[in-house]
Write a protein that holds these residues in place. Structure first.
Motif, PDB file in Angstrom:
ATOM      1  N   VAL A   8      -1.448  -3.983   5.536  1.00  0.00           N
ATOM      2  CA  VAL A   8      -0.176  -3.623   4.913  1.00  0.00           C
ATOM      3  C   VAL A   8       0.818  -3.132   5.962  1.00  0.00           C
ATOM      4  CG1 VAL A   8       0.953  -2.054   3.298  1.00  0.00           C
ATOM      5  CG2 VAL A   8      -1.247  -3.081   2.700  1.00  0.00           C
ATOM      6  N   VAL A   9       0.353  -2.233   6.820  1.00  0.00           N
ATOM      7  CA  VAL A   9       1.229  -1.664   7.848  1.00  0.00           C
ATOM      8  C   VAL A   9       1.690  -2.733   8.833  1.00  0.00           C
ATOM      9  CG1 VAL A   9       1.343  -0.048   9.778  1.00  0.00           C
ATOM     10  CG2 VAL A   9       0.236   0.643   7.642  1.00  0.00           C
ATOM     11  N   THR A  66       8.667 -14.070   4.542  1.00  0.00           N
ATOM     12  CA  THR A  66       7.844 -14.601   3.452  1.00  0.00           C
ATOM     13  C   THR A  66       6.422 -14.863   3.921  1.00  0.00           C
ATOM     14  OG1 THR A  66       9.737 -15.588   2.305  1.00  0.00           O
ATOM     15  CG2 THR A  66       7.563 -16.516   1.830  1.00  0.00           C
ATOM     16  N   PHE A  67       6.278 -15.423   5.130  1.00  0.00           N
ATOM     17  CA  PHE A  67       4.945 -15.638   5.685  1.00  0.00           C
ATOM     18  C   PHE A  67       4.220 -14.306   5.871  1.00  0.00           C
ATOM     19  CE2 PHE A  67       6.524 -19.811   7.571  1.00  0.00           C
ATOM     20  CZ  PHE A  67       5.815 -20.575   6.671  1.00  0.00           C
ATOM     21  N   GLU A  68       4.950 -13.298   6.332  1.00  0.00           N
ATOM     22  CA  GLU A  68       4.335 -11.993   6.578  1.00  0.00           C
ATOM     23  C   GLU A  68       3.846 -11.348   5.282  1.00  0.00           C
ATOM     24  OE1 GLU A  68       3.419 -10.452   9.172  1.00  0.00           O
ATOM     25  OE2 GLU A  68       4.229 -11.840  10.638  1.00  0.00           O
ATOM     26  N   LYS A  69       4.703 -11.298   4.286  1.00  0.00           N
ATOM     27  CA  LYS A  69       4.284 -10.649   3.039  1.00  0.00           C
ATOM     28  C   LYS A  69       3.220 -11.488   2.326  1.00  0.00           C
ATOM     29  CE  LYS A  69       7.884 -12.565   0.018  1.00  0.00           C
ATOM     30  NZ  LYS A  69       9.119 -12.284  -0.741  1.00  0.00           N
ATOM     31  N   GLY A  70       3.184 -12.796   2.605  1.00  0.00           N
ATOM     32  CA  GLY A  70       2.154 -13.644   2.016  1.00  0.00           C
ATOM     33  C   GLY A  70       0.758 -13.280   2.470  1.00  0.00           C
ATOM     34  N   ARG A  78      -2.069  -8.050  -4.468  1.00  0.00           N
ATOM     35  CA  ARG A  78      -0.975  -8.641  -5.244  1.00  0.00           C
ATOM     36  C   ARG A  78       0.134  -7.624  -5.514  1.00  0.00           C
ATOM     37  NH1 ARG A  78      -1.124 -13.412  -8.122  1.00  0.00           N
ATOM     38  NH2 ARG A  78       0.469 -13.672  -9.736  1.00  0.00           N
ATOM     39  N   SER A  79      -0.249  -6.397  -5.875  1.00  0.00           N
ATOM     40  CA  SER A  79       0.753  -5.367  -6.140  1.00  0.00           C
ATOM     41  C   SER A  79       1.530  -5.034  -4.867  1.00  0.00           C
ATOM     42  CB  SER A  79       0.092  -4.108  -6.700  1.00  0.00           C
ATOM     43  OG  SER A  79      -0.892  -3.616  -5.799  1.00  0.00           O
ATOM     44  N   GLY A  80       0.832  -5.032  -3.719  1.00  0.00           N
ATOM     45  CA  GLY A  80       1.507  -4.795  -2.450  1.00  0.00           C
ATOM     46  C   GLY A  80       2.488  -5.907  -2.127  1.00  0.00           C
ATOM     47  N   PHE A  81       2.116  -7.135  -2.451  1.00  0.00           N
ATOM     48  CA  PHE A  81       3.005  -8.275  -2.250  1.00  0.00           C
ATOM     49  C   PHE A  81       4.280  -8.119  -3.052  1.00  0.00           C
ATOM     50  CE2 PHE A  81       4.481 -12.385  -3.888  1.00  0.00           C
ATOM     51  CZ  PHE A  81       4.775 -13.046  -2.700  1.00  0.00           C
ATOM     52  N   PHE A  82       4.154  -7.711  -4.314  1.00  0.00           N
ATOM     53  CA  PHE A  82       5.328  -7.520  -5.159  1.00  0.00           C
ATOM     54  C   PHE A  82       6.201  -6.388  -4.629  1.00  0.00           C
ATOM     55  CE2 PHE A  82       2.725  -9.610  -8.567  1.00  0.00           C
ATOM     56  CZ  PHE A  82       3.571 -10.693  -8.746  1.00  0.00           C
ATOM     57  N   LEU A  83       5.576  -5.313  -4.180  1.00  0.00           N
ATOM     58  CA  LEU A  83       6.335  -4.173  -3.675  1.00  0.00           C
ATOM     59  C   LEU A  83       7.118  -4.553  -2.424  1.00  0.00           C
ATOM     60  CD1 LEU A  83       7.095  -1.203  -3.715  1.00  0.00           C
ATOM     61  CD2 LEU A  83       4.992  -0.704  -2.426  1.00  0.00           C
ATOM     62  N   VAL A  84       6.458  -5.213  -1.470  1.00  0.00           N
ATOM     63  CA  VAL A  84       7.135  -5.632  -0.243  1.00  0.00           C
ATOM     64  C   VAL A  84       8.225  -6.651  -0.565  1.00  0.00           C
ATOM     65  CG1 VAL A  84       6.848  -6.789   1.983  1.00  0.00           C
ATOM     66  CG2 VAL A  84       5.144  -5.135   1.205  1.00  0.00           C
ATOM     67  N   SER A 246      10.090 -12.860 -12.601  1.00  0.00           N
ATOM     68  CA  SER A 246       9.857 -14.301 -12.504  1.00  0.00           C
ATOM     69  C   SER A 246       8.576 -14.586 -11.727  1.00  0.00           C
ATOM     70  CB  SER A 246      11.047 -14.971 -11.813  1.00  0.00           C
ATOM     71  OG  SER A 246      10.733 -16.286 -11.420  1.00  0.00           O
ATOM     72  N   MET A 247       8.377 -13.891 -10.607  1.00  0.00           N
ATOM     73  CA  MET A 247       7.159 -14.082  -9.825  1.00  0.00           C
ATOM     74  C   MET A 247       5.916 -13.718 -10.628  1.00  0.00           C
ATOM     75  SD  MET A 247       7.602 -13.073  -5.844  1.00  0.00           S
ATOM     76  CE  MET A 247       8.119 -11.396  -6.161  1.00  0.00           C
ATOM     77  N   HIS A 248       6.013 -12.671 -11.399  1.00  0.00           N
ATOM     78  CA  HIS A 248       4.863 -12.221 -12.176  1.00  0.00           C
ATOM     79  C   HIS A 248       4.358 -13.320 -13.107  1.00  0.00           C
ATOM     80  CE1 HIS A 248       2.246  -9.628 -14.541  1.00  0.00           C
ATOM     81  NE2 HIS A 248       2.867 -10.032 -15.626  1.00  0.00           N
ATOM     82  N   PHE A 249       5.284 -14.049 -13.716  1.00  0.00           N
ATOM     83  CA  PHE A 249       4.890 -15.062 -14.699  1.00  0.00           C
ATOM     84  C   PHE A 249       4.621 -16.434 -14.081  1.00  0.00           C
ATOM     85  CE2 PHE A 249       7.083 -12.031 -17.548  1.00  0.00           C
ATOM     86  CZ  PHE A 249       6.085 -11.875 -18.494  1.00  0.00           C
ATOM     87  N   PHE A 250       5.301 -16.771 -12.981  1.00  0.00           N
ATOM     88  CA  PHE A 250       5.256 -18.153 -12.501  1.00  0.00           C
ATOM     89  C   PHE A 250       4.785 -18.312 -11.055  1.00  0.00           C
ATOM     90  CE2 PHE A 250       8.603 -18.107 -15.800  1.00  0.00           C
ATOM     91  CZ  PHE A 250       7.995 -18.964 -16.701  1.00  0.00           C
TER      92      PHE A 250
END
Length: 311
Positions: A8-9, A66-70, A78-84, A246-250
């Protein structure tokens, strides 16, 4: 747990470094260009160069981050991905103020001129020929007015992919090195029928514009109004909450991109033949453009919003 925290860091720091370097470079180059333009003998192409560079920087930070948070998704965060994604989305609303990192941006920016090709035709007596003529005229106008932005975005996309490969290979953490192969693997985000995926990407794009326009109208700042609920920050936060929804659903259905360049950056190694290329174009290129055009053809009730979002 410590390994996950390190991921994460490291991903967050890599995003911050990427954005910082890009914005410092943007500031230096644009300052130099503006200083050069004050010289009466300066060449006319400097204005074009500035727009190309701004577009490249915006696309670079967008794709590289996007590559980094991926990476967070690769370890189940997954929750960390949404937060970032949310944090980066708010940041991008400020750093990409001059050029949205999407090929939809020139369509929105020059729509008043592009739409003339739709409403005017040299062959009013033949509907079919008139439609084709109008479509060609509008397409030519789109590329004629938007080529600087499109060129810059393409350059930024290429540099971002190269940047990730170079810095992941030994310059960052061991987790980056372990995931280096993912940059050259097929990451297919379409997990539904082709036509349904097309409808989703089209609908997501349209909904973004509707929601963003409503947010700008209701929460955008007004002259002389000191209401803290009406500010750019409030608008940016609400827009990125819509993107997260939108990300949450799709996210696991089509990727929820609404951006052809970003969809290509993630799925480029899946386009292995003409059929896959045609499917990608139908879903991730025609879909978002169609959603945008449908929105732009609506009766005007408020200004068209910015197209920036967090994914």
């Amino acid at each position: 747990m410590s390994n996950i925290w390190d991921i994460v860091v490291s991903s967050t720091c890599a995003c911050a470094v990427c954005i910082l370097i890009a914005e410092i470079l943007r500031l230096i180059v644009n300052h130099s260009i503006e200083k050069w333009r004050k010289d009466p003998r300066s060449p006319a192409f400097l204005a074009d160069l500035s727009e190309i560079f701004d577009s490249a920087i915006s696309a670079f930070t967008y794709v590289a981050s996007t590559f980094e948070k991926g990476l967070l998704l690769t370890v189940g965060l997954r929750s960390g991905f949404f937060l970032v994604s949310f944090i980066l989305g708010v940041v991008f609303c400020y750093t990409s103020s001059n050029s949205d990192p999407t090929p939809i941006y020139p369509l929105v920016k020059y729509w008043r001129t592009i739409r003339l090709g739709i409403h005017e035709t040299n062959h009013p007596s033949t509907l079919k020929r008139g439609f084709v003529t109008s479509a060609i005229r509008s397409t030519v106008t789109y590329f004629k007015l938007g080529w600087r932005s499109l060129l810059g975005q393409a350059v930024g996309l290429f540099v971002a992919i190269s940047w990730s490969k170079y810095f992941w290979d030994g310059w960052l953490t061991s987790h980056h090195v372990n995931q280096l192969a993912r940059l050259d693997e097929c990451s297919d985000c379409q997990n539904t029928a082709i036509f349904l995926a097309f409808l989703i990407e089209t609908g997501i794009t349209y909904i973004f514009f509707v929601a963003f326009g409503f947010i700008d109208e209701m929460f955008g700042p007004r002259g002389g109004d000191s209401n803290p609920m009406r500010s750019d920050l409030m608008c940016n936060v609400l827009k990125n909450l819509v993107a997260l929804l939108s990300m949450h659903f799709f996210l696991d259905v089509t990727g929820s991109f609404a951006n052809p360049y970003l969809a290509y950056a993630i799925q480029r190694h899946c386009i292995v033949d003409v059929t896959r290329a045609a499917i990608f174009t139908f879903v991730y290129v025609i879909g978002p453009f169609l959603g945008t055009i449908v929105y732009l053809l609506r009766p005007i009730t408020w200004e068209t919003p910015k197209t920036k979002r967090s994914v």
